[in-house]
Design a protein around this motif. Structure first.
Motif, PDB file in Angstrom:
ATOM      1  N   VAL A  82      -5.865 -15.967   6.946  1.00 34.11           N
ATOM      2  CA  VAL A  82      -7.310 -15.598   7.828  1.00 34.11           C
ATOM      3  C   VAL A  82      -7.821 -14.513   7.180  1.00 34.11           C
ATOM      4  CG1 VAL A  82      -8.233 -15.847   9.880  1.00 34.11           C
ATOM      5  CG2 VAL A  82      -6.243 -16.941   9.668  1.00 34.11           C
ATOM      6  N   ASN A  83      -8.770 -14.765   6.451  1.00 31.55           N
ATOM      7  CA  ASN A  83      -9.574 -13.525   6.049  1.00 31.55           C
ATOM      8  C   ASN A  83     -10.672 -12.936   6.688  1.00 31.55           C
ATOM      9  OD1 ASN A  83     -10.462 -11.546   4.237  1.00 31.55           O
ATOM     10  ND2 ASN A  83     -10.670 -12.635   2.317  1.00 31.55           N
ATOM     11  N   LEU A  84     -10.368 -12.241   7.457  1.00 32.23           N
ATOM     12  CA  LEU A  84     -11.634 -11.527   8.411  1.00 32.23           C
ATOM     13  C   LEU A  84     -12.173 -10.423   7.654  1.00 32.23           C
ATOM     14  CD1 LEU A  84      -9.947 -11.985  11.938  1.00 32.23           C
ATOM     15  CD2 LEU A  84     -11.202 -13.416  10.606  1.00 32.23           C
ATOM     16  N   ASP A  85     -11.691  -9.928   6.642  1.00 30.92           N
ATOM     17  CA  ASP A  85     -12.285  -8.987   5.870  1.00 30.92           C
ATOM     18  C   ASP A  85     -13.444  -9.409   5.082  1.00 30.92           C
ATOM     19  OD1 ASP A  85     -12.458  -6.152   4.481  1.00 30.92           O
ATOM     20  OD2 ASP A  85     -11.363  -6.985   3.024  1.00 30.92           O
ATOM     21  N   ARG A  86     -14.528  -8.597   4.872  1.00 33.08           N
ATOM     22  CA  ARG A  86     -15.737  -8.955   4.181  1.00 33.08           C
ATOM     23  C   ARG A  86     -15.595  -8.249   2.794  1.00 33.08           C
ATOM     24  NH1 ARG A  86     -17.548 -13.550   6.711  1.00 33.08           N
ATOM     25  NH2 ARG A  86     -17.720 -13.055   8.928  1.00 33.08           N
ATOM     26  N   GLY A  87     -14.808  -7.479   2.758  1.00 36.17           N
ATOM     27  CA  GLY A  87     -14.810  -6.720   1.234  1.00 36.17           C
ATOM     28  C   GLY A  87     -14.038  -7.428   0.075  1.00 36.17           C
ATOM     29  N   VAL A 105      -2.593 -20.716  -1.485  1.00 37.86           N
ATOM     30  CA  VAL A 105      -3.059 -20.163  -0.447  1.00 37.86           C
ATOM     31  C   VAL A 105      -3.979 -21.306   0.074  1.00 37.86           C
ATOM     32  CG1 VAL A 105      -4.981 -18.601   0.406  1.00 37.86           C
ATOM     33  CG2 VAL A 105      -3.007 -17.843  -1.338  1.00 37.86           C
ATOM     34  N   GLU A 106      -3.662 -21.521   1.301  1.00 40.98           N
ATOM     35  CA  GLU A 106      -4.943 -22.332   2.139  1.00 40.98           C
ATOM     36  C   GLU A 106      -5.548 -21.453   3.189  1.00 40.98           C
ATOM     37  OE1 GLU A 106      -3.195 -25.829   4.120  1.00 40.98           O
ATOM     38  OE2 GLU A 106      -5.124 -25.989   5.369  1.00 40.98           O
ATOM     39  N   LEU A 107      -7.004 -21.258   3.112  1.00 40.97           N
ATOM     40  CA  LEU A 107      -7.511 -20.336   4.053  1.00 40.97           C
ATOM     41  C   LEU A 107      -7.880 -20.943   5.145  1.00 40.97           C
ATOM     42  CD1 LEU A 107     -10.061 -18.554   1.341  1.00 40.97           C
ATOM     43  CD2 LEU A 107      -8.355 -17.426   2.581  1.00 40.97           C
ATOM     44  N   LEU A 108      -7.628 -20.422   6.255  1.00 44.00           N
ATOM     45  CA  LEU A 108      -7.939 -20.951   7.512  1.00 44.00           C
ATOM     46  C   LEU A 108      -8.972 -19.801   8.382  1.00 44.00           C
ATOM     47  CD1 LEU A 108      -4.308 -22.097   8.812  1.00 44.00           C
ATOM     48  CD2 LEU A 108      -6.096 -23.583   7.520  1.00 44.00           C
ATOM     49  N   ASP A 109      -9.730 -20.530   9.307  1.00 38.76           N
ATOM     50  CA  ASP A 109     -10.472 -19.565  10.360  1.00 38.76           C
ATOM     51  C   ASP A 109      -9.628 -19.199  11.377  1.00 38.76           C
ATOM     52  OD1 ASP A 109     -10.950 -21.498  12.499  1.00 38.76           O
ATOM     53  OD2 ASP A 109     -12.104 -22.516  11.035  1.00 38.76           O
ATOM     54  N   GLU A 110      -9.809 -18.225  12.125  1.00 40.76           N
ATOM     55  CA  GLU A 110      -8.874 -17.861  12.955  1.00 40.76           C
ATOM     56  C   GLU A 110      -8.465 -18.618  13.937  1.00 40.76           C
ATOM     57  OE1 GLU A 110     -10.473 -14.146  14.882  1.00 40.76           O
ATOM     58  OE2 GLU A 110      -8.350 -13.309  15.028  1.00 40.76           O
ATOM     59  N   GLY A 111      -9.658 -19.659  14.595  1.00 39.84           N
ATOM     60  CA  GLY A 111      -9.231 -20.547  15.650  1.00 39.84           C
ATOM     61  C   GLY A 111      -8.369 -21.493  15.066  1.00 39.84           C
ATOM     62  N   THR A 112      -8.594 -22.309  13.789  1.00 35.36           N
ATOM     63  CA  THR A 112      -7.789 -23.205  13.138  1.00 35.36           C
ATOM     64  C   THR A 112      -6.310 -22.433  13.117  1.00 35.36           C
ATOM     65  OG1 THR A 112      -9.751 -24.057  12.201  1.00 35.36           O
ATOM     66  CG2 THR A 112      -7.313 -24.751  11.535  1.00 35.36           C
TER      67      THR A 112
END
Lengths: 426, 261
Positions: A82-87, A105-112
Motif C-alpha cells: 500500500v503506497n500512501l507516499d506521493r513521492g 508486487v501487487e499494489l493495493l489501496d489501504e481499505g482493500t
C-alpha cells in the motif's frame, strides 16, 4: 516352361546353392546371443515409428515435469504493498521490490489491504506511509509499516525482509547523496542536490548491475526438489512399461514363426532367450539414457559423477525390467494378452511401488505390498542417488541393487522355464 | 512299391527315414504312425487336405516339435536323440513368412546365416549368392516390408538355403504368389535338386507336385494313404495322360470339405 527346360536352366544356378555337407560347427556359443541382441536393436532402430514413440514419450514426460515443477525450486512470492507516499522515493522502493528475484508486487489501496488481511486472503501487507520520500530525502529514518496476520506467513516474512533491506538501501543512497552535497559545499564546490542525487543514484545503479562480488553456484550431490523425487518414479515406470511392451513383439514373432525357424538353426533356446533379453536391455538403456540425458540440462539435478551413478543403477533397473518383460512374453499366448498383462502389471507395480508417492516409509499391508514390486527397489535406489546424493556403495542402495539383481535372475529363470518358441507349444 | 492305405517302407540310399512317426496333441492324434523314406537328391511331395498332418510331420522332422513316438533319421542322426546334429543338415522354408520385415533382405539372410554357424564374411557372400539365385540381388538392401508377396516368398526360400542344407523342407512355398514368382521358385527348386539337394515339398497345388516331385505321399487324417510317383498314382485311375493328380487326390481323400482344427 517345360520340365526338362527348367532343369537345364537351373544347372548353373544349382552350382550356386546346392545341398552337400553339413555346415561345420562354428560361431561361438557366446556370440549368437549377441547377434540376436544386435538384430533386436537394429530392428528397433529401423522402425521409425516405434523409435519416435519410444523417444517421444520420455520427451513428453520431461515436458510434463517441466510444466508441473518448472520454476518451483526458485522462491516466488507476492508483495502486497500500500503506497500512501506521493513521492518518488516511495515509487522507487516499489519498483526495486518488484524487480527483486522471485517477488512480484501487487499494489493495493489501504481499505482493500485491510479487508483482505481481515479475511485472511493475505497474511502480510507493506504500507509505505505518507511523507516516506520526504523523510528519506531529509536524511531522517523513514518509517515502513508492516501489517501482518499472525506471523505473516513464511513468504510474507521473506518479502518484508527484502523490503526492509531495500528501504535501507534507498535511504542509505539518499544519505550518501546528502553527505556528498555537504562535503562538496565544505570544499567550496557547492553543487545542486538534484545533480548530486542523480550522480550518486547512477553510481549505485552501476554497482547493483555489476556487483563487486561474483556468486558461483555449485550443485553438490543432489537437491531435494520435486523433480528429484518424481524423476526416479518416471524412470522406473518408463523402463517397466517400455520393456514389458517388448513382450508383445516377442509374442508376435512367435506367432509369425521366426522363433520356431531359428530353432532349426544352431541357436539354442537358451541362446535365443539370452539374445532377446540382451536386446531388450540395450533398447531400454538407450531409452533411459535419452530420458536422463534430456533431464540433465533441463533440471540441472546431476553432477557428472551423480549422473554416472544414476546411469549405472538404471542399467540394473533395465536388466531387471527386461527380465519381467521376458516372463510376460513367456506366459502370454497372444499379443493382446501380452499387451494387457504389460499395461496391468505396469500400473499395479507403478502405483504400489511408489512412482507417484514415496512409500519407503509405508507400513502394514501397503508396506509389504510395495516391497513386493520391482518399482519400490528401483525408485528407492534412484531417489537415494538423485535426491539424497548417496553413492552406489551406500548400504541401502546396495540392498536395492541386490534385490533388483535377484528379480532379474528369478525372472530369467521363470522365462526360461516357460518360454515357448511356438504358439501351440504346451 | 506299396500303396493304398498301407504304410510304405523303403530301403536303399535313404537320406531320410521316417519311422512310425506319431504326434498326439491333448488326446488328438495329428500324425498317426507315418513311415516313409526319402532318397538323396529326391524331391518328395507330401500332399493332403487341411489338417491332414503335413505341417506337423515336417515340424517333427525339422526338430521343432517333439515326437510322441517313432523317430526320424536324417543323414544317420535321430531327431529324438540328436536334434542338434539333424539341424546341421536341414533348411526349413516354413509356410509362414518367417522373416523380419523391418530389416533388409540381405540383413535377414545374414542373420539366419550367422545363426546357422557361418562367419560374417561367409554369411554375406552366401546371402548375396542366394539373393542372386532367387532374383533379388538388386533388392538386397531394400527393406523386406516394402516387398511384394512373391518377393517375400523368395526371401523366405533364400533364408532356408543359407546353411547349404542337404535336406530342404518347403512347406507350401508358393502360397499367394503371382505366376512369375511361382515359376521362379519352381526353377530354383529344380536347380537345387539338380545340384544334389534333397527336398521335402508340401503344397495344395497338385500341378506343382506333378511337375516337381519325384514321388508323392498323400496324407489324410494323420496317415499316409498313398505313396508313389505321380505317374504311377495317376495310372491307378486310368490313363496317366488324361488323369490329373488332383483326380487322384480327391479320389483318395474324398470331396468332403476340410477345416483345419
Amino acid at each position: 516352361m517345360g520340365h526338362e527346360d527348367t532343369r537345364g536352366d537351373m544347372r548353373e544356378c544349382g552350382a550356386v546353392a546346392t545341398g552337400g555337407r553339413a555346415v561345420p560347427a562354428r560361431g561361438g556359443v557366446g556370440v549368437r546371443p549377441l547377434v540376436v541382441a544386435g538384430k533386436e536393436l537394429k530392428t528397433y532402430l529401423l522402425d521409425v515409428q516405434a523409435l519416435f514413440f519410444s523417444l517421444a514419450l520420455p520427451l513428453l514426460l520431461v515436458g510434463l515435469m517441466v510444466a508441473a515443477f518448472g520454476g518451483q525450486d526458485e522462491f516466488h512470492a507476492t508483495a502486497y504493498v500500500v503506497n500512501l507516499d506521493r513521492g518518488e522515493v516511495g515509487a522507487d522502493l516499489v519498483a526495486r521490490l518488484d524487480a527483486a528475484p522471485g517477488i512480484e508486487v501487487e499494489l493495493l489501496d489501504e481499505g482493500t489491504a485491510a479487508r483482505r488481511l481481515d479475511r485472511s486472503q493475505i497474511l502480510c501487507a507493506i504500507v509505505i506511509p505518507p511523507g516516506f520520500s520526504d523523510d528519506v530525502k531529509a536524511g531522517r529514518p523513514p518509517e515502513l509499516i508492516i501489517r501482518r496476520r499472525g506471523t505473516g506467513g513464511r513468504e510474507g516474512q521473506i518479502v518484508v525482509s527484502y523490503a526492509l533491506g531495500l528501504t535501507r538501501e534507498v535511504a542509505g543512497e539518499h544519505l550518501v547523496a546528502g553527505r556528498v552535497t555537504e562535503v562538496l559545499a565544505g570544499m567550496g564546490r557547492p553543487a545542486a542536490r538534484e545533480t548530486v542525487d542523480a550522480r550518486v543514484a547512477a553510481l549505485f545503479a552501476e554497482a547493483r548491475a555489476e556487483p563487486p562480488v561474483e556468486v558461483v553456484e555449485e550443485a553438490v550431490g543432489a537437491r531435494a526438489e520435486p523433480v528429484a523425487i518424481y524423476l526416479p518414479g518416471l524412470v522406473s515406470m518408463f523402463a517397466l512399461f517400455s520393456l514389458t511392451l517388448v513382450s508383445v513383439g516377442i509374442v508376435e514373432e512367435r506367432k509369425k514363426g521366426t522363433l520356431e525357424r531359428l530353432m532349426t538353426t544352431r541357436l539354442t533356446r537358451g541362446e535365443l532367450l539370452t539374445g532377446m533379453w540382451l536386446g531388450s536391455i540395450g533398447r531400454g538403456l538407450l531409452q533411459i539414457l535419452f530420458l536422463l540425458g534430456v533431464a540433465w540440462p533441463i533440471f540441472r539435478i546431476f553432477t557428472p559423477a551423480s549422473f554416472a551413478r544414476v546411469v549405472a543403477f538404471s542399467a540394473l533397473v533395465v536388466v531387471s525390467a527386461a527380465g519381467i518383460g521376458l516372463v510376460i512374453a513367456a506366459l502370454a499366448r497372444t499379443a493382446e494378452q501380452a499387451n494387457w498383462i504389460a499395461v496391468f502389471f505396469t500400473m499395479v507395480m507403478t502405483t504400489l511401488g511408489g512412482s507417484f508417492f514415496d512409500v519407503s516409509g509405508a507400513r502394514g499391508v501397503l508396506g509389504v505390498a510395495s516391497r513386493l514390486t520391482y518399482n519400490f527397489w528401483a525408485n528407492d535406489g534412484l531417489r537415494r542417488l538423485i535426491a539424497r546424493g548417496e553413492t552406489l556403495a551406500s548400504p541401502a542402495v546396495l540392498t536395492d541393487m541386490a534385490v533388483l539383481a535377484g528379480i532379474a535372475v528369478v525372472s530369467w529363470a521363470v522365462a526360461a522355464a516357460f518360454f515357448r518358441v511356438r504358439a501351440d507349444e504346451r | 512299391m506299396a500303396a493304398g492305405t498301407g504304410q510304405v517302407h523303403e530301403r536303399g540310399d535313404a537320406f531320410v527315414e521316417v519311422r512310425e512317426l506319431r504326434k498326439v496333441f491333448d488326446g488328438i492324434t495329428a500324425v498317426d504312425g507315418v513311415s516313409f523314406t526319402i532318397q538323396r537328391g529326391e524331391i518328395f511331395g507330401l500332399l493332403g487336405p487341411n489338417g491332414a498332418g503335413k505341417t506337423t510331420t515336417i515340424r517333427m522332422m525339422a526338430t521343432t516339435l517333439p515326437v510322441t513316438s517313432g523317430d526320424v533319421i536324417v543323414a544317420g542322426h535321430s531327431v529324438h536323440d540328436d536334434p542338434a546334429a539333424v539341424r546341421r543338415h536341414i533348411g526349413v522354408c516354413p509356410q509362414e513368412l518367417a522373416l523380419y520385415p523391418e530389416l533388409s533382405a540381405l540383413d535377414n539372410l545374414m542373420f539366419f546365416g550367422l545363426m546357422g554357424g557361418l562367419t560374417r564374411a561367409e554369411a554375406r557372400s552366401r546371402a548375396m549368392e542366394n539373393l542372386e539365385l532367387v532374383g533379388l540381388a538388386d533388392r538386397a538392401r531394400h527393406r523386406v516390408a516394402k516387398f511384394s508377396g512373391g518377393m517375400k516368398r523368395r526371401v523366405n526360400l533364400a533364408i532356408a538355403l543359407m546353411s547349404r542344407p542337404e535336406l530342404l523342407f518347403l512347406d507350401e512355398p508358393t502360397v499367394g504368389v503371382d505366376p512369375q514368382s511361382r515359376n521362379h521358385i519352381f526353377t530354383t527348386i529344380e536347380g537345387l535338386r539338380d545340384g544334389g539337394m534333397t527336398v521335402l515339398y508340401t503344397t495344395h497345388y497338385m500341378e506343382e507336385a506333378d511337375r516337381l516331385c519325384d514321388r508323392v505321399a498323400i496324407m489324410d487324417a494323420g496317415r499316409i494313404v498313398a505313396l508313389d510317383t505321380p505317374h504311377n498314382l495317376k495310372a491307378r485311375l486310368g490313363d496317366p495322360e488324361k488323369v490329373t493328380l488332383e483326380d487322384v487326390f480327391l479320389h483318395l481323400t474324398g470331396r468332403r470339405l476340410r477345416d483345419e482344427g
